[in-house]
Design a protein around this motif. Structure first.
Motif, PDB file in Angstrom:
ATOM      1  N   ALA A   1     -52.381  54.614 -21.779  1.00  0.00           N
ATOM      2  CA  ALA A   1     -52.671  54.170 -23.032  1.00  0.00           C
ATOM      3  C   ALA A   1     -51.904  55.677 -23.823  1.00  0.00           C
ATOM      4  CB  ALA A   1     -53.905  55.004 -23.408  1.00  0.00           C
ATOM      5  N   GLN A   2     -51.484  55.346 -24.919  1.00  0.00           N
ATOM      6  CA  GLN A   2     -50.519  55.974 -25.708  1.00  0.00           C
ATOM      7  C   GLN A   2     -51.148  57.104 -25.778  1.00  0.00           C
ATOM      8  OE1 GLN A   2     -47.031  54.378 -28.594  1.00  0.00           O
ATOM      9  NE2 GLN A   2     -48.793  53.036 -28.336  1.00  0.00           N
ATOM     10  N   VAL A   3     -50.307  58.538 -25.608  1.00  0.00           N
ATOM     11  CA  VAL A   3     -51.555  59.928 -25.966  1.00  0.00           C
ATOM     12  C   VAL A   3     -50.175  60.672 -27.207  1.00  0.00           C
ATOM     13  CG1 VAL A   3     -52.089  61.858 -24.638  1.00  0.00           C
ATOM     14  CG2 VAL A   3     -52.558  59.423 -24.424  1.00  0.00           C
ATOM     15  N   THR A   4     -51.212  61.365 -27.577  1.00  0.00           N
ATOM     16  CA  THR A   4     -50.345  62.613 -28.282  1.00  0.00           C
ATOM     17  C   THR A   4     -51.647  63.737 -27.893  1.00  0.00           C
ATOM     18  OG1 THR A   4     -49.287  61.414 -30.074  1.00  0.00           O
ATOM     19  CG2 THR A   4     -49.977  63.966 -30.446  1.00  0.00           C
ATOM     20  N   ILE A   5     -50.761  64.637 -27.642  1.00  0.00           N
ATOM     21  CA  ILE A   5     -51.846  65.825 -27.532  1.00  0.00           C
ATOM     22  C   ILE A   5     -51.240  67.158 -28.735  1.00  0.00           C
ATOM     23  CG2 ILE A   5     -52.242  67.474 -26.161  1.00  0.00           C
ATOM     24  CD1 ILE A   5     -51.106  65.911 -23.303  1.00  0.00           C
ATOM     25  N   LEU A   6     -52.422  67.034 -28.931  1.00  0.00           N
ATOM     26  CA  LEU A   6     -52.803  68.310 -29.645  1.00  0.00           C
ATOM     27  C   LEU A   6     -53.700  69.792 -29.000  1.00  0.00           C
ATOM     28  CD1 LEU A   6     -52.989  65.615 -31.255  1.00  0.00           C
ATOM     29  CD2 LEU A   6     -54.688  66.880 -32.895  1.00  0.00           C
ATOM     30  N   ASP A   7     -52.927  70.874 -29.519  1.00  0.00           N
ATOM     31  CA  ASP A   7     -53.389  71.653 -28.715  1.00  0.00           C
ATOM     32  C   ASP A   7     -52.771  73.288 -29.840  1.00  0.00           C
ATOM     33  OD1 ASP A   7     -55.443  72.414 -25.354  1.00  0.00           O
ATOM     34  OD2 ASP A   7     -53.695  74.038 -26.856  1.00  0.00           O
ATOM     35  N   ARG A   8     -53.436  74.129 -29.342  1.00  0.00           N
ATOM     36  CA  ARG A   8     -52.789  75.509 -29.257  1.00  0.00           C
ATOM     37  C   ARG A   8     -51.771  76.656 -29.059  1.00  0.00           C
ATOM     38  NH1 ARG A   8     -56.399  79.659 -33.446  1.00  0.00           N
ATOM     39  NH2 ARG A   8     -54.114  80.383 -33.287  1.00  0.00           N
ATOM     40  N   ASP A   9     -51.967  75.770 -27.417  1.00  0.00           N
ATOM     41  CA  ASP A   9     -50.983  76.297 -26.363  1.00  0.00           C
ATOM     42  C   ASP A   9     -49.832  75.329 -26.836  1.00  0.00           C
ATOM     43  OD1 ASP A   9     -49.769  77.095 -24.402  1.00  0.00           O
ATOM     44  OD2 ASP A   9     -51.497  77.599 -23.369  1.00  0.00           O
ATOM     45  N   ALA A  10     -48.699  75.694 -27.091  1.00  0.00           N
ATOM     46  CA  ALA A  10     -47.230  75.387 -27.168  1.00  0.00           C
ATOM     47  C   ALA A  10     -47.089  75.048 -25.746  1.00  0.00           C
ATOM     48  CB  ALA A  10     -46.012  75.479 -28.660  1.00  0.00           C
ATOM     49  N   LYS A  11     -46.820  76.039 -25.766  1.00  0.00           N
ATOM     50  CA  LYS A  11     -46.452  76.200 -24.001  1.00  0.00           C
ATOM     51  C   LYS A  11     -46.565  75.486 -23.230  1.00  0.00           C
ATOM     52  CE  LYS A  11     -43.814  78.730 -21.058  1.00  0.00           C
ATOM     53  NZ  LYS A  11     -43.744  80.254 -20.145  1.00  0.00           N
ATOM     54  N   ARG A  12     -47.485  74.794 -23.119  1.00  0.00           N
ATOM     55  CA  ARG A  12     -48.506  74.154 -22.036  1.00  0.00           C
ATOM     56  C   ARG A  12     -48.589  72.895 -22.750  1.00  0.00           C
ATOM     57  NH1 ARG A  12     -50.376  74.301 -17.570  1.00  0.00           N
ATOM     58  NH2 ARG A  12     -52.826  72.563 -16.676  1.00  0.00           N
ATOM     59  N   GLY A  13     -49.201  72.157 -23.597  1.00  0.00           N
ATOM     60  CA  GLY A  13     -49.151  71.385 -24.081  1.00  0.00           C
ATOM     61  C   GLY A  13     -47.580  70.677 -24.163  1.00  0.00           C
ATOM     62  N   ALA A  14     -46.964  71.186 -24.867  1.00  0.00           N
ATOM     63  CA  ALA A  14     -45.302  70.087 -24.643  1.00  0.00           C
ATOM     64  C   ALA A  14     -45.162  69.682 -23.021  1.00  0.00           C
ATOM     65  CB  ALA A  14     -44.236  71.043 -25.511  1.00  0.00           C
ATOM     66  N   ALA A  15     -44.860  71.206 -21.975  1.00  0.00           N
ATOM     67  CA  ALA A  15     -44.976  71.128 -20.809  1.00  0.00           C
ATOM     68  C   ALA A  15     -45.892  69.734 -20.022  1.00  0.00           C
ATOM     69  CB  ALA A  15     -44.743  72.537 -20.257  1.00  0.00           C
ATOM     70  N   ILE A  16     -46.856  69.666 -20.300  1.00  0.00           N
ATOM     71  CA  ILE A  16     -48.085  68.442 -20.101  1.00  0.00           C
ATOM     72  C   ILE A  16     -47.833  67.035 -20.587  1.00  0.00           C
ATOM     73  CG2 ILE A  16     -50.655  67.134 -19.924  1.00  0.00           C
ATOM     74  CD1 ILE A  16     -51.323  70.222 -19.827  1.00  0.00           C
ATOM     75  N   ALA A  17     -47.024  66.914 -21.652  1.00  0.00           N
ATOM     76  CA  ALA A  17     -46.621  66.162 -22.676  1.00  0.00           C
ATOM     77  C   ALA A  17     -46.315  65.443 -21.855  1.00  0.00           C
ATOM     78  CB  ALA A  17     -47.047  66.234 -23.859  1.00  0.00           C
ATOM     79  N   ASP A  18     -44.923  66.084 -21.363  1.00  0.00           N
ATOM     80  CA  ASP A  18     -43.730  65.872 -20.819  1.00  0.00           C
ATOM     81  C   ASP A  18     -43.455  65.564 -19.641  1.00  0.00           C
ATOM     82  OD1 ASP A  18     -40.123  66.085 -21.400  1.00  0.00           O
ATOM     83  OD2 ASP A  18     -40.336  67.292 -19.351  1.00  0.00           O
ATOM     84  N   GLU A  19     -44.359  66.194 -19.108  1.00  0.00           N
ATOM     85  CA  GLU A  19     -44.392  65.349 -17.799  1.00  0.00           C
ATOM     86  C   GLU A  19     -45.396  64.221 -17.527  1.00  0.00           C
ATOM     87  OE1 GLU A  19     -48.145  66.416 -13.897  1.00  0.00           O
ATOM     88  OE2 GLU A  19     -47.390  68.065 -15.636  1.00  0.00           O
ATOM     89  N   ILE A  20     -46.046  63.457 -18.609  1.00  0.00           N
ATOM     90  CA  ILE A  20     -46.789  62.974 -19.010  1.00  0.00           C
ATOM     91  C   ILE A  20     -46.513  61.812 -19.733  1.00  0.00           C
ATOM     92  CG2 ILE A  20     -49.188  64.075 -17.756  1.00  0.00           C
ATOM     93  CD1 ILE A  20     -50.491  63.057 -20.643  1.00  0.00           C
ATOM     94  N   GLY A  21     -45.312  62.126 -20.392  1.00  0.00           N
ATOM     95  CA  GLY A  21     -44.734  60.966 -21.155  1.00  0.00           C
ATOM     96  C   GLY A  21     -45.536  60.836 -22.169  1.00  0.00           C
ATOM     97  N   ALA A  22     -46.416  61.788 -22.868  1.00  0.00           N
ATOM     98  CA  ALA A  22     -46.692  62.125 -24.003  1.00  0.00           C
ATOM     99  C   ALA A  22     -45.802  62.492 -25.072  1.00  0.00           C
ATOM    100  CB  ALA A  22     -48.279  62.150 -23.353  1.00  0.00           C
ATOM    101  N   THR A  23     -46.761  62.442 -25.959  1.00  0.00           N
ATOM    102  CA  THR A  23     -45.868  63.079 -27.199  1.00  0.00           C
ATOM    103  C   THR A  23     -47.102  64.507 -27.199  1.00  0.00           C
ATOM    104  OG1 THR A  23     -45.601  61.414 -28.392  1.00  0.00           O
ATOM    105  CG2 THR A  23     -45.364  63.678 -29.895  1.00  0.00           C
ATOM    106  N   PHE A  24     -46.295  65.875 -27.524  1.00  0.00           N
ATOM    107  CA  PHE A  24     -47.500  66.961 -28.171  1.00  0.00           C
ATOM    108  C   PHE A  24     -46.973  67.226 -29.777  1.00  0.00           C
ATOM    109  CE2 PHE A  24     -47.560  71.705 -28.829  1.00  0.00           C
ATOM    110  CZ  PHE A  24     -48.826  71.962 -28.579  1.00  0.00           C
ATOM    111  N   ALA A  25     -48.665  67.551 -30.535  1.00  0.00           N
ATOM    112  CA  ALA A  25     -48.474  68.285 -31.861  1.00  0.00           C
ATOM    113  C   ALA A  25     -49.014  69.816 -32.094  1.00  0.00           C
ATOM    114  CB  ALA A  25     -48.906  67.331 -32.991  1.00  0.00           C
ATOM    115  N   GLU A  26     -48.301  71.208 -31.630  1.00  0.00           N
ATOM    116  CA  GLU A  26     -49.042  72.296 -32.024  1.00  0.00           C
ATOM    117  C   GLU A  26     -50.554  71.875 -32.923  1.00  0.00           C
ATOM    118  OE1 GLU A  26     -48.683  77.465 -31.971  1.00  0.00           O
ATOM    119  OE2 GLU A  26     -46.829  76.015 -32.439  1.00  0.00           O
TER     120      GLU A  26
END
Length: 251
Positions: free
Chosen positions: A30-55
């Motif tokens: 699936a394509q995934v975009t992570i939405l979270d207030r934790d910008a540092k961890r959210g961006a790191a996880i998104a980068d690791e799994i090939g997803a997009t992140f939006a604070e």
């Protein structure tokens, strides 16, 4: 719906149930975009799994709208929203220091209930833009309730109220969105080994696990993620709350 054709936003995706769901969905294509207030961890996880992140602040309309715009631009469409963002507090209605603070009660309701509804309503407005698939379906929204919605414990007035409302929300929202081909489901987890619980002493975790009927252990976030995937792929699931608790009935 097929998980590999799904484009999902997942709130609270930087930890716990949300992170497990993001990882599961990406693993299955699936394509995934992570939405979270934790910008540092959210961006790191998104980068690791090939997803997009939006604070994102789920309680803020502009923040969620911007996040959905980011997600849609990155994924090309939106067909699924999984609401995992939430908080829990422990305060009695009347405690040793006085009545339950109204501000903290409102904060729990605002994040857990209003935040989930905010994401769901704005996600629905984007999902409806997609082309209907088989049976006229366009997508699915998965909200997170809790067994506390039904078996709330002392000190859980705010949390249980917020999760009880999420459980009650599923059917009317499913009926509201039926003409648009959008299904709505809720998962009510029991005692899951999230980062918050994992920080408790081993003996406390063992005591909690002992109350579970079978299997006698804490739940794994991966089991929530697997159920969320099943909901996405099982088109006939709609307007219902599924308990994920090992038959736990809290007393």
């Amino acid at each position: 719906m097929r998980i590999e054709d799904t484009a999902a936003i997942i709130t609270g995706g930087a930890s716990g149930l949300g992170e497990a769901t993001a990882r599961q969905f990406r693993k299955r294509g699936a394509q995934v975009t992570i939405l979270d207030r934790d910008a540092k961890r959210g961006a790191a996880i998104a980068d690791e799994i090939g997803a997009t992140f939006a604070e994102t602040d789920v309680t803020d309309e502009a923040s969620v709208a911007a996040a959905i715009q980011t997600a849609t631009k990155a994924m090309g469409q939106l067909t699924c929203a999984v609401n995992c963002a939430g908080i829990a507090i422990g305060e009695k209605t009347l405690g040793k220091s006085g009545p339950h603070p109204l501000d903290s009660f409102r904060r729990v309701i605002d994040i857990n209930l209003a935040g989930s509804f905010n994401v769901a309503r704005l996600a629905a407005a984007e999902i409806v833009r997609t082309t209907p698939q088989q049976d006229g379906l366009r997508g699915v929204i998965v909200n997170t309730a809790s067994v506390a919605a039904f078996d709330g414990q002392k000190g859980q007035a705010a949390y249980a109220a917020s999760k009880g409302a999420i459980a009650s929300l599923s059917l009317p929202m499913a009926r509201d969105l039926a003409r648009d081909g959008i299904r709505v489901m809720a998962i009510a987890p029991g005692i899951i080994r999230t980062p918050m619980l994992a920080g408790l002493p081993a003996e406390v975790q063992d005591e909690l696990a002992a109350d579970v009927t079978c299997p006698k252990r804490l739940g794994d976030p991966a089991e929530y993620a697997a159920l969320a995937q099943f909901i996405v792929e099982c088109d006939y699931l709609n307007g219902e709350v599924i308990r994920l608790d090992g038959a736990l009935r809290m007393r």
